[in-house]
Design a protein around this motif. Structure first.
Motif, PDB file in Angstrom:
ATOM      1  N   ASN A 173       0.834  -1.193   0.000  1.00  0.00           N
ATOM      2  CA  ASN A 173       0.000   0.000   0.000  1.00  0.00           C
ATOM      3  C   ASN A 173       0.873   1.250   0.000  1.00  0.00           C
ATOM      4  O   ASN A 173       1.978   1.253   0.556  1.00  0.00           O
ATOM      5  N   ASN A 174       0.366   2.305  -0.617  1.00  0.00           N
ATOM      6  CA  ASN A 174       1.029   3.600  -0.559  1.00  0.00           C
ATOM      7  C   ASN A 174       0.497   4.380   0.634  1.00  0.00           C
ATOM      8  O   ASN A 174      -0.719   4.525   0.790  1.00  0.00           O
ATOM      9  N   VAL A 175       1.409   4.861   1.466  1.00  0.00           N
ATOM     10  CA  VAL A 175       1.054   5.586   2.684  1.00  0.00           C
ATOM     11  C   VAL A 175       1.816   6.898   2.700  1.00  0.00           C
ATOM     12  O   VAL A 175       3.011   6.941   2.369  1.00  0.00           O
ATOM     13  N   PHE A 176       1.126   7.985   3.067  1.00  0.00           N
ATOM     14  CA  PHE A 176       1.791   9.273   3.227  1.00  0.00           C
ATOM     15  C   PHE A 176       2.025   9.533   4.713  1.00  0.00           C
ATOM     16  O   PHE A 176       1.146   9.288   5.541  1.00  0.00           O
ATOM     17  N   GLU A 177       3.213  10.051   5.008  1.00  0.00           N
ATOM     18  CA  GLU A 177       3.661  10.151   6.403  1.00  0.00           C
ATOM     19  C   GLU A 177       4.152  11.562   6.726  1.00  0.00           C
ATOM     20  O   GLU A 177       4.757  12.236   5.894  1.00  0.00           O
ATOM     21  N   HIS A 178       3.862  11.969   7.967  1.00  0.00           N
ATOM     22  CA  HIS A 178       4.444  13.189   8.515  1.00  0.00           C
ATOM     23  C   HIS A 178       4.975  12.889   9.906  1.00  0.00           C
ATOM     24  O   HIS A 178       4.279  12.287  10.727  1.00  0.00           O
ATOM     25  N   LYS A 179       6.221  13.285  10.173  1.00  0.00           N
ATOM     26  CA  LYS A 179       6.798  13.182  11.510  1.00  0.00           C
ATOM     27  C   LYS A 179       7.079  14.586  12.013  1.00  0.00           C
ATOM     28  O   LYS A 179       7.751  15.375  11.354  1.00  0.00           O
ATOM     29  N   ASP A 180       6.532  14.900  13.222  1.00  0.00           N
ATOM     30  CA  ASP A 180       6.759  16.235  13.748  1.00  0.00           C
ATOM     31  C   ASP A 180       8.074  16.300  14.507  1.00  0.00           C
ATOM     32  O   ASP A 180       8.801  15.306  14.622  1.00  0.00           O
ATOM     33  N   THR A 181       8.383  17.474  15.025  1.00  0.00           N
ATOM     34  CA  THR A 181       9.684  17.696  15.647  1.00  0.00           C
ATOM     35  C   THR A 181       9.872  16.923  16.946  1.00  0.00           C
ATOM     36  O   THR A 181      10.990  16.754  17.431  1.00  0.00           O
ATOM     37  N   THR A 182       8.777  16.444  17.528  1.00  0.00           N
ATOM     38  CA  THR A 182       8.875  15.669  18.768  1.00  0.00           C
ATOM     39  C   THR A 182       8.849  14.169  18.517  1.00  0.00           C
ATOM     40  O   THR A 182       8.817  13.379  19.466  1.00  0.00           O
ATOM     41  N   ASP A 187       0.301   8.884   9.789  1.00  0.00           N
ATOM     42  CA  ASP A 187       0.244   8.187   8.508  1.00  0.00           C
ATOM     43  C   ASP A 187      -1.178   8.206   7.967  1.00  0.00           C
ATOM     44  O   ASP A 187      -2.150   8.142   8.721  1.00  0.00           O
ATOM     45  N   VAL A 188      -1.291   8.253   6.633  1.00  0.00           N
ATOM     46  CA  VAL A 188      -2.602   8.178   5.990  1.00  0.00           C
ATOM     47  C   VAL A 188      -2.454   7.383   4.698  1.00  0.00           C
ATOM     48  O   VAL A 188      -1.551   7.638   3.899  1.00  0.00           O
TER      49      VAL A 188
END
Length: 234
Positions: A173-182, A187-188
């Motif tokens: 599956n293709n998943v889009f990810e964001h990791k914040d500074t903490t 994931d979506v």
């Protein structure tokens, strides 16, 4: 001698209908040759999810393409209502009884509509009025916390999303990810029909169409409606 033959009840699935121009905004995969088509109704200024005349899922052979404008006759309520109940947050479902393609918007015209529908400067965790819960990087709704906006939102995030591949039950599956500074991870899953290839980053301030899946119990007795990404516009 004439016989009294009882009349058969006709099968009625939809209440009185509306005819309007609808802009196609998304085509998403539903499995087994089926798709979900999302649009914007210019008359009601609301999101719609196009279903068949009998309130069924659409075949992938349907001609709807993103950017197309159709004149569509549709109903927002089935008869009886219990045939296809409209249950928040999934309030966009409509039954299409007639359609005709009018035109396809060129990119500038299409993007003007998209920009007018987009919520600006958002963090992914604040989508859907902040009603999402997050667990193991996944966002979802519980039945006790339902947003008023429905199950579709176009938003411009104030951070990038980076695509990666994720394996689940021998499926990639293709998943889009964001990791914040903490170090928090968001994931979506991507559910659009358009094929995407790595590497791919959706830059901040890009209009993205998010949606909420139908409620699903993964076996723990809790029904969740998971956040999905059905497309982005640039």
């Amino acid at each position: 001698m004439a016989r009294n033959i009882p009349r058969r009840k006709s099968s009625t699935y939809s209440a009185p209908s509306t005819t309007s121009e609808v802009l196609v905004l998304s085509r998403t995969k539903m499995g087994s040759g089926k798709i979900c088509v999302g649009g914007h109704c210019f008359t009601t200024r609301k999101n719609v999810r196009l279903l068949s005349s009998t309130w069924g899922r659409l075949s992938e052979t349907e001609p709807y393409n993103i950017g197309d404008v159709y004149r569509i006759t549709y109903s927002t309520k089935s008869i009886p209502v219990s045939f296809h109940p409209i249950i928040p947050p999934h309030i966009e479902d409509v039954s299409v009884t007639h359609k005709i393609k009018l035109r396809t918007l060129v990119n500038a015209s299409f993007m003007r509509v998209i920009q007018s529908l987009s919520s600006p400067n958002m963090h992914i965790k604040d989508l859907f009025e902040g009603c999402l819960n997050w667990q193991n990087g996944k966002g979802f709704l519980l039945r006790g916390s339902i947003p008023h906006c429905g199950s579709v939102q176009i938003a411009k995030l104030n951070h990038d999303l980076v695509m990666k591949e994720s394996r689940y039950q021998d499926k990639v599956n293709n998943v889009f990810e964001h990791k914040d500074t903490t170090g928090n991870e968001y994931d979506v899953s991507y559910v659009g029909c358009e094929e995407l290839g790595l590497p791919l980053t959706i830059s901040a301030n890009t209009p993205i169409r998010f949606s909420l899946a139908r409620f699903w119990d993964k076996g723990d007795g809790v029904e969740r409606s998971y956040l999905q990404l059905s497309g982005f516009y640039r």
